[in-house]
Design a protein around this motif. Structure first.
Motif, mmCIF file in Angstrom:
data_model
loop_
_atom_site.group_PDB
_atom_site.id
_atom_site.type_symbol
_atom_site.label_atom_id
_atom_site.label_comp_id
_atom_site.label_asym_id
_atom_site.label_seq_id
_atom_site.Cartn_x
_atom_site.Cartn_y
_atom_site.Cartn_z
ATOM 1 N N GLY A 1 0.814 -1.208 0.000
ATOM 2 C CA GLY A 1 0.000 0.000 0.000
ATOM 3 C C GLY A 1 0.848 1.260 0.000
ATOM 4 N N LEU A 2 1.907 1.273 0.790
ATOM 5 C CA LEU A 2 2.800 2.429 0.847
ATOM 6 C C LEU A 2 3.507 2.628 -0.486
ATOM 7 N N ARG A 3 3.903 1.559 -1.117
ATOM 8 C CA ARG A 3 4.585 1.655 -2.402
ATOM 9 C C ARG A 3 3.651 2.254 -3.471
ATOM 10 N N ILE A 4 2.386 1.846 -3.462
ATOM 11 C CA ILE A 4 1.406 2.390 -4.406
ATOM 12 C C ILE A 4 1.171 3.870 -4.127
ATOM 13 N N LEU A 5 1.021 4.203 -2.846
ATOM 14 C CA LEU A 5 0.771 5.593 -2.465
ATOM 15 C C LEU A 5 1.923 6.497 -2.898
ATOM 16 N N ASP A 6 3.149 6.055 -2.675
ATOM 17 C CA ASP A 6 4.312 6.864 -3.054
ATOM 18 C C ASP A 6 4.412 7.042 -4.562
ATOM 19 N N ALA A 7 4.087 5.994 -5.300
ATOM 20 C CA ALA A 7 4.262 6.038 -6.755
ATOM 21 C C ALA A 7 3.094 6.684 -7.487
ATOM 22 N N SER B 1 -9.071 -11.817 -0.026
ATOM 23 C CA SER B 1 -8.002 -12.426 0.765
ATOM 24 C C SER B 1 -7.297 -11.414 1.666
ATOM 25 N N LEU B 2 -7.426 -10.115 1.327
ATOM 26 C CA LEU B 2 -6.774 -9.092 2.137
ATOM 27 C C LEU B 2 -7.502 -8.849 3.452
ATOM 28 N N TYR B 3 -8.819 -9.103 3.447
ATOM 29 C CA TYR B 3 -9.628 -8.748 4.610
ATOM 30 C C TYR B 3 -9.362 -9.645 5.826
ATOM 31 N N ALA B 4 -8.646 -10.709 5.626
ATOM 32 C CA ALA B 4 -8.243 -11.534 6.765
ATOM 33 C C ALA B 4 -7.133 -10.847 7.563
ATOM 34 N N HIS B 5 -6.508 -9.823 6.949
ATOM 35 C CA HIS B 5 -5.378 -9.146 7.583
ATOM 36 C C HIS B 5 -5.642 -7.666 7.848
ATOM 37 N N VAL B 6 -6.485 -7.035 7.001
ATOM 38 C CA VAL B 6 -6.798 -5.607 7.125
ATOM 39 C C VAL B 6 -8.292 -5.429 6.921
ATOM 40 N N ALA B 7 -8.937 -4.660 7.806
ATOM 41 C CA ALA B 7 -10.401 -4.529 7.770
ATOM 42 C C ALA B 7 -10.902 -3.789 6.544
ATOM 43 N N GLY B 8 -10.105 -2.884 5.993
ATOM 44 C CA GLY B 8 -10.534 -2.108 4.832
ATOM 45 C C GLY B 8 -9.548 -0.994 4.565
ATOM 46 N N LYS B 9 -9.895 -0.109 3.630
ATOM 47 C CA LYS B 9 -8.973 0.956 3.239
ATOM 48 C C LYS B 9 -8.657 1.886 4.402
ATOM 49 N N GLU B 10 -9.646 2.179 5.237
ATOM 50 C CA GLU B 10 -9.420 3.094 6.352
ATOM 51 C C GLU B 10 -8.351 2.548 7.301
ATOM 52 N N GLU B 11 -8.459 1.270 7.632
ATOM 53 C CA GLU B 11 -7.436 0.677 8.505
ATOM 54 C C GLU B 11 -6.099 0.594 7.781
ATOM 55 N N LEU B 12 -6.131 0.314 6.486
ATOM 56 C CA LEU B 12 -4.893 0.243 5.715
ATOM 57 C C LEU B 12 -4.161 1.581 5.776
ATOM 58 N N SER C 1 -6.288 1.524 -3.101
ATOM 59 C CA SER C 1 -7.529 0.835 -2.734
ATOM 60 C C SER C 1 -7.191 -0.607 -2.417
ATOM 61 N N MET C 2 -8.114 -1.289 -1.764
ATOM 62 C CA MET C 2 -7.891 -2.695 -1.456
ATOM 63 C C MET C 2 -7.772 -3.496 -2.756
ATOM 64 N N ARG C 3 -8.572 -3.136 -3.734
ATOM 65 C CA ARG C 3 -8.515 -3.837 -5.025
ATOM 66 C C ARG C 3 -7.167 -3.631 -5.700
ATOM 67 N N ARG C 4 -6.647 -2.391 -5.612
ATOM 68 C CA ARG C 4 -5.354 -2.095 -6.250
ATOM 69 C C ARG C 4 -4.235 -2.853 -5.551
ATOM 70 N N VAL C 5 -4.282 -2.940 -4.233
ATOM 71 C CA VAL C 5 -3.268 -3.692 -3.488
ATOM 72 C C VAL C 5 -3.342 -5.172 -3.846
ATOM 73 N N ALA C 6 -4.567 -5.705 -3.928
ATOM 74 C CA ALA C 6 -4.746 -7.111 -4.283
ATOM 75 C C ALA C 6 -4.195 -7.392 -5.677
ATOM 76 N N GLN C 7 -4.433 -6.459 -6.592
ATOM 77 C CA GLN C 7 -3.922 -6.616 -7.958
ATOM 78 C C GLN C 7 -2.398 -6.664 -7.954
ATOM 79 N N GLU C 8 -1.790 -5.799 -7.155
ATOM 80 C CA GLU C 8 -0.331 -5.744 -7.077
ATOM 81 C C GLU C 8 0.236 -7.042 -6.507
ATOM 82 N N LEU C 9 -0.519 -7.655 -5.593
ATOM 83 C CA LEU C 9 -0.065 -8.890 -4.950
ATOM 84 C C LEU C 9 -0.560 -10.137 -5.674
ATOM 85 N N ASP C 10 -1.240 -9.939 -6.803
ATOM 86 C CA ASP C 10 -1.737 -11.046 -7.616
ATOM 87 C C ASP C 10 -2.645 -11.974 -6.802
ATOM 88 N N THR C 11 -3.619 -11.356 -6.134
ATOM 89 C CA THR C 11 -4.574 -12.126 -5.344
ATOM 90 C C THR C 11 -5.930 -11.434 -5.427
#
Length: 248
Positions: free
Chosen positions: A39-45, A66-77, A52-62
């Motif tokens: 998320g930080l890498r996307i924000l900086d670039a 699957s992200l919501y098991a670790h982060v509740a949503g964009k606000e928490e991210l 967004s959660m979708r953009r992070v998932a795309q970057e991680l090829d998932t």
């Protein structure tokens, strides 16, 4: 296997009818740290709007789910990314006898770090410190002022206003960098020179009868850059805090 002439079969090209096999790709195990790092890498670039959660998932090829098991949503991210960045802030040992100097150094350090991650200042506004690094920074300046003799309630308000000033100034800078991205401009110096030049030209075109001071003192209005203005405002705040410090 080796043929009669002693050549290894591995040196032979694959027959054209045989499908090539790609080596297996091993994904990194998904974790909160990896999601925050991405998320930080996307924000900086690409800026805050691209995160967004979708953009992070795309970057991680998932998948986003699957992200919501670790982060509740964009606000928490965003909270986690902000806290990660605050971990870059260097804090020396508190010395109440040098509270003003240390408070100045702290504000400059936070401003520097937010400047590196420009768009993050937008997420920092209205952020209540709950993460480990956020609390570490809050404990540092709150404790510094209390140990210097300021009552806790005054120290609380001073800390709040100082933090808002630092983040607000960084946020203003982030808006300019967002405009630069939108315009496809990469040279910050050129952008700011053009921006200030247009403002100066407009002020000089104002009717002196209606705006005598603005039209007359344009050079003074645009004389200082963002860094100089930030430092000037910081000194105003520090002088105000000093005026409220109990006299020993």
């Amino acid at each position: 296997m080796v043929d009669r002439k002693g050549h290894d079969d591995a040196e032979l090209p694959a027959p054209p009818w045989r499908k090539s096999r790609k080596p297996p790709q091993f994904k990194r195990q998904l974790s909160q740290d990896l999601i925050v790092e991405t998320g930080l890498r996307i924000l900086d670039a690409e800026g805050l709007d691209a995160l967004s959660m979708r953009r992070v998932a795309q970057e991680l090829d998932t998948g986003p789910a699957s992200l919501y098991a670790h982060v509740a949503g964009k606000e928490e991210l965003l909270e986690l990314v902000y806290d990660r960045v605050l971990g870059e802030i260097e804090l020396p040992e508190r010395d109440p006898s040098r509270w003003k100097e240390q408070l100045r150094a702290y504000a400059m350090e936070v401003h520097r770090v937010l400047g590196i991650h420009a768009d993050l200042a937008r997420a920092a506004l209205a952020n209540i410190p709950t993460g480990g690094n956020s609390l570490r920074a809050g404990e540092y300046i709150f404790g510094l002022m209390i140990e210097a003799g300021m009552p806790p309630r005054e120290a609380s308000m001073s800390m709040d206003r100082l933090s808002l000033y630092v983040v607000g100034d960084a946020y203003e800078s982030s808006l300019h960098y967002a405009r630069m991205r939108a315009a496809g401009v990469t040279d910050a110096e050129q952008y700011f020179a053009s921006y200030i030049g247009q403002i100066a030209a407009y002020y000089r075109s104002l009717p002196p009868g209606r705006f005598p001071h603005v039209s007359k003192h344009v050079d003074d209005l645009i004389a200082d850059d963002g860094e100089q203005r930030f430092r000037y405002g910081l000194e105003l705040l520090l002088d105000g805090i000093e005026a409220r410090m109990p006299r020993h």
